[in-house]
Design an enzyme around this catalytic site. Structure first.
Site, mmCIF file in Angstrom:
data_model
loop_
_atom_site.group_PDB
_atom_site.id
_atom_site.type_symbol
_atom_site.label_atom_id
_atom_site.label_comp_id
_atom_site.label_asym_id
_atom_site.label_seq_id
_atom_site.Cartn_x
_atom_site.Cartn_y
_atom_site.Cartn_z
ATOM 1 N N LYS A 170 4.764 4.352 -11.308
ATOM 2 C CA LYS A 170 4.830 2.985 -11.842
ATOM 3 C C LYS A 170 3.832 2.125 -11.078
ATOM 4 O O LYS A 170 4.064 1.732 -9.934
ATOM 5 C CB LYS A 170 6.221 2.367 -11.673
ATOM 6 C CG LYS A 170 6.317 1.038 -12.406
ATOM 7 C CD LYS A 170 7.287 0.058 -11.797
ATOM 8 C CE LYS A 170 6.664 -0.962 -10.901
ATOM 9 N NZ LYS A 170 5.670 -1.859 -11.506
ATOM 10 N N GLY A 201 5.791 -1.153 -16.326
ATOM 11 C CA GLY A 201 6.892 -2.098 -16.466
ATOM 12 C C GLY A 201 7.124 -2.878 -15.200
ATOM 13 O O GLY A 201 6.387 -2.743 -14.214
ATOM 14 N N GLY A 203 9.004 -4.552 -11.799
ATOM 15 C CA GLY A 203 9.701 -4.028 -10.624
ATOM 16 C C GLY A 203 11.200 -4.032 -10.836
ATOM 17 O O GLY A 203 11.892 -3.099 -10.433
ATOM 18 N N GLY A 207 10.891 -0.335 -11.406
ATOM 19 C CA GLY A 207 10.932 -0.113 -9.956
ATOM 20 C C GLY A 207 12.350 0.143 -9.478
ATOM 21 O O GLY A 207 12.637 1.140 -8.808
ATOM 22 N N GLU A 245 5.295 2.103 2.710
ATOM 23 C CA GLU A 245 4.052 1.594 3.320
ATOM 24 C C GLU A 245 4.041 0.095 3.057
ATOM 25 O O GLU A 245 3.813 -0.336 1.924
ATOM 26 C CB GLU A 245 2.830 2.251 2.663
ATOM 27 C CG GLU A 245 2.736 3.736 2.880
ATOM 28 C CD GLU A 245 2.497 4.118 4.327
ATOM 29 O OE1 GLU A 245 2.031 3.277 5.108
ATOM 30 O OE2 GLU A 245 2.802 5.271 4.674
ATOM 31 N N CYS A 279 -3.583 -4.506 3.556
ATOM 32 C CA CYS A 279 -2.407 -4.431 4.434
ATOM 33 C C CYS A 279 -2.802 -4.245 5.892
ATOM 34 O O CYS A 279 -2.102 -4.689 6.783
ATOM 35 C CB CYS A 279 -1.486 -3.318 3.983
ATOM 36 S SG CYS A 279 -2.349 -1.766 3.764
ATOM 37 N N GLU A 379 2.592 -12.335 7.043
ATOM 38 C CA GLU A 379 1.454 -11.777 6.311
ATOM 39 C C GLU A 379 1.066 -12.754 5.197
ATOM 40 O O GLU A 379 1.888 -13.125 4.367
ATOM 41 C CB GLU A 379 1.858 -10.438 5.702
ATOM 42 C CG GLU A 379 0.702 -9.763 5.008
ATOM 43 C CD GLU A 379 1.109 -8.461 4.340
ATOM 44 O OE1 GLU A 379 2.076 -8.482 3.548
ATOM 45 O OE2 GLU A 379 0.464 -7.442 4.603
HETATM 46 P P1 NAD Z 1 5.234 -5.939 -4.222
HETATM 47 O O1 NAD Z 1 6.204 -5.401 -3.218
HETATM 48 O O2 NAD Z 1 5.522 -7.217 -4.856
HETATM 49 O O3 NAD Z 1 5.052 -4.889 -5.417
HETATM 50 C C1 NAD Z 1 4.687 -3.545 -5.186
HETATM 51 C C2 NAD Z 1 5.195 -2.708 -6.339
HETATM 52 O O4 NAD Z 1 6.617 -2.743 -6.336
HETATM 53 C C3 NAD Z 1 4.752 -3.194 -7.717
HETATM 54 O O5 NAD Z 1 4.494 -2.079 -8.541
HETATM 55 C C4 NAD Z 1 5.984 -3.948 -8.202
HETATM 56 O O6 NAD Z 1 6.071 -4.012 -9.604
HETATM 57 C C5 NAD Z 1 7.094 -3.092 -7.620
HETATM 58 N N1 NAD Z 1 8.390 -3.778 -7.484
HETATM 59 C C6 NAD Z 1 8.654 -5.114 -7.501
HETATM 60 N N2 NAD Z 1 9.995 -5.302 -7.367
HETATM 61 C C7 NAD Z 1 10.562 -4.089 -7.238
HETATM 62 C C8 NAD Z 1 11.899 -3.640 -7.052
HETATM 63 N N3 NAD Z 1 12.923 -4.481 -6.968
HETATM 64 N N4 NAD Z 1 12.125 -2.313 -6.931
HETATM 65 C C9 NAD Z 1 11.105 -1.435 -6.978
HETATM 66 N N5 NAD Z 1 9.819 -1.796 -7.187
HETATM 67 C C10 NAD Z 1 9.549 -3.107 -7.305
HETATM 68 O O7 NAD Z 1 3.823 -5.930 -3.477
HETATM 69 P P2 NAD Z 1 2.420 -6.399 -4.055
HETATM 70 O O8 NAD Z 1 2.420 -7.881 -4.119
HETATM 71 O O9 NAD Z 1 2.094 -5.616 -5.266
HETATM 72 O O10 NAD Z 1 1.442 -5.901 -2.885
HETATM 73 C C11 NAD Z 1 1.243 -6.624 -1.718
HETATM 74 C C12 NAD Z 1 2.100 -6.073 -0.587
HETATM 75 O O11 NAD Z 1 1.864 -4.686 -0.427
HETATM 76 C C13 NAD Z 1 1.729 -6.680 0.750
HETATM 77 O O12 NAD Z 1 2.894 -6.966 1.486
HETATM 78 C C14 NAD Z 1 0.936 -5.592 1.432
HETATM 79 O O13 NAD Z 1 0.900 -5.636 2.819
HETATM 80 C C15 NAD Z 1 1.604 -4.375 0.932
HETATM 81 N N6 NAD Z 1 0.705 -3.230 1.038
HETATM 82 C C16 NAD Z 1 0.947 -2.265 1.983
HETATM 83 C C17 NAD Z 1 0.079 -1.199 2.121
HETATM 84 C C18 NAD Z 1 0.311 -0.108 3.140
HETATM 85 O O14 NAD Z 1 -0.231 0.978 2.969
HETATM 86 N N7 NAD Z 1 1.085 -0.327 4.170
HETATM 87 C C19 NAD Z 1 -1.017 -1.095 1.299
HETATM 88 C C20 NAD Z 1 -1.241 -2.082 0.355
HETATM 89 C C21 NAD Z 1 -0.359 -3.146 0.226
#
Ligand code: NAD
Length: 474
Positions: A170, A201, A203, A207, A245, A279, A379
């Site tokens: 997803k 779809g 989260g 998700g 991650e 990140c 962050e």
């Molecule tokens: P996010 O957590 O909002 O979303 C990530 C994914 O999770 C998306 O596909 C989203 O649709 C899904 N999601 C949202 N709600 C969910 C739920 N309740 N259950 C399961 N899945 C759900 O993050 P973002 O805004 O897409 O990305 C930015 C964040 O990602 C930052 O905090 C960044 O640091 C982190 N990040 C970490 C790494 C790493 O490798 N450590 C790499 C890139 C980004």
């Protein structure tokens, strides 16, 4: 227009059982570039079933067969270089040079590296009186963010395929189209039906559905800490393994013998690269008190070498934020910095001149930031740097380790002893001394609230395996 209002399940596009769609916006133009289906629980169930059905055969393939498959995937990926670059630029607003050299390339490197590593990977091991066999974990649910659309998905997919696990992916709703290209790559490379399934779809539906699905054995998630917590809570209900991650607030420790121009440029490139939406970005520059004024002058001298602008322009270093929401979040943090006792060196709120259309932020640097300030602790995920001064190396290390995160750390300087002491004392999953060099065979992941588990290379493959100990084999 990219319109994908179906899901890819068991080797074919399948209509969604729901009617809702989600618009995808180009953040540089604010124009709609396509739409995806907002998948339902039923769509997810079908994809999980396809992955379950494909698992017995795929998990029994030999490691040589899977290595060959990964090499074919890498070949097909390379053939679509121009398409990947075009799509990532459109959906993320990532500048063409960065997209070509980093976004596109990282995805490719994960497949090539996994192909090479899995050939030599020991799936069995003899101990004193036991035989250990590493079995593929089962069906994996992969949930990815928007900031590196192919890199985040590819590291998970390469490890899953190397291990013999089947998957449901997803992607983020902001950047779903790179995953469609990956699907084309897998089809052309001959990934068996049901091994890779793609459900688009939200989260909250897909998700959440993945993290609580009884037929998913492992959730590999990259994204924010808040969502990571929800995934752990859901996965706890049936003791599902998770790999998380998450975010970071990484320090750049500038030693007192560092070249000040080099240190300032390193710091700027961290907030400017991918518009600070990285990140592992170094967003806190820890600078000796005695170097402070020179460092700030060097920031002012060099900041114009990192132009913000149109992603299609080859001279652009920094593009827009991915979405209006992300832009507003970044603006709020810049305002918090202005409202604190910190000093604004450059940038500030609002859009850069001439970039009124598109979700552009100004490269923003604050100094006189206190380690405990909000902009030094949370962050931001945008182009904002906090400069903090220190008096001795022990204090620098204490400040560097003084957040809830531990994803990355950077040390800039010359004295081998101080470089080594600092690098070894930072409580983070990845430390870079002076030059940034990626090693795709080395583990990637975080300490503390930056996550659980590791990706990349053989550590990444291990996440998709379950070790089984057999004693008393005849
Ligand atoms: P996010 O957590 O909002 O979303 C990530 C994914 O999770 C998306 O596909 C989203 O649709 C899904 N999601 C949202 N709600 C969910 C739920 N309740 N259950 C399961 N899945 C759900 O993050 P973002 O805004 O897409 O990305 C930015 C964040 O990602 C930052 O905090 C960044 O640091 C982190 N990040 C970490 C790494 C790493 O490798 N450590 C790499 C890139 C980004």
């Amino acid at each position: 227009m990219y319109n994908y209002i179906q899901h890819y399940i068991n080797g074919q596009w399948v209509d969604s059982t729901g009617n809702e769609t989600i618009d995808v916006i180009n953040p540089a133009t604010e124009e709609k570039i396509g739409e995806i289906s907002s998948g339902t629980k039923e769509d997810l169930d079908k994809a999980v079933q396809a992955a379950r059905d494909a698992f017995p055969a795929f998990s029994q393939t030999t490691k040589e067969e899977r290595a060959d498959l990964l090499d074919r995937i890498a070949d097909e990926y390379e053939k679509r270089k121009d398409q990947f670059i075009e799509v990532i630029m459109a959906e993320l607003g990532s500048p063409v040079t960065f997209t070509t050299n980093v976004q596109y390339q990282m995805g490719l490197n994960h497949f090539r590296t996994a192909a090479k590593l899995v050939r030599d990977f020991d799936f069995t091991e003899n101990r004193e009186n036991s035989f250990i066999q590493k079995d593929a974990i089962g069906v994996a649910g992969l949930i990815t963010p928007w900031n590196f659309p192919t890199n985040q998905a590819s590291t998970k997919l390469a490890s899953a395929f190397a291990a013999g696990s089947t998957v449901v992916l997803k992607p983020s709703t902001e950047t779903p189209f790179a995953a469609v290209l990956l699907k084309e790559v897998f089809e052309a490379a001959g990934v068996p039906k049901g091994v890779f399934n793609l459900v688009n779809g939200t989260g909250s539906t897909i998700g959440n559905g993945i993290s609580s699905h009884p037929d998913i054995d492992f959730v590999s998630f990259t994204g924010s800490g808040g969502v990571g917590t929800k995934i752990m809570e859901n996965a706890a209900q049936d003791i599902k393994k998770v790999s998380l991650e998450l975010g970071g607030k990484s320090p750049i420790v500038v030693l007192d013998d560092a070249d000040v121009d080099y240190a300032a440029k390193t710091a700027i490139s961290h907030i400017a690269g991918n518009t600070g939406q990285v990140c592992t970005a170094g967003t806190r520059a820890l600078v000796p008190e005695s170097m402070h004024d020179d460092f700030i002058q060097a920031i002012k001298n060099h900041i114009s070498e990192y132009p913000v602008g149109d992603p299609k322009d080859e001279s652009t270093f920094t593009g827009p934020q991915v979405s209006e929401d992300q832009w507003k979040t970044v603006q709020d943090y810049i305002q918090k910095g202005i409202d604190s006792n910190a000093t604004l060196v450059t940038g500030g709120t609002g859009k850069p001149e001439g970039l009124e259309t598109g979700y552009y932020s100004k490269l923003t640097v604050f100094t006189n930031v206190k380690p405990e300030d909000t902009i030094a602790q949370e962050e931001i995920f945008g182009p904002v740097l906090s400069v903090i001064t220190y008096n001795d190396l022990d204090e620098a290390i204490e400040i560097a380790n003084g957040t809830i995160y531990g994803l990355a750390g950077y040390v800039v300087g010359n004295d081998p002893e101080a470089l080594t002491k600092t690098a070894k004392s930072l409580r983070s999953g990845r430390i870079v001394v002076n030059n940034e060099q990626a090693d795709f065979t080395a583990p990637f992941g975080g300490f503390d609230q930056s996550g659980i588990g590791r990706e990349w290379g053989d550590y990444g493959i291990e996440e998709f395996l379950e070790p089984k100990t057999i004693v008393g084999l005849p």
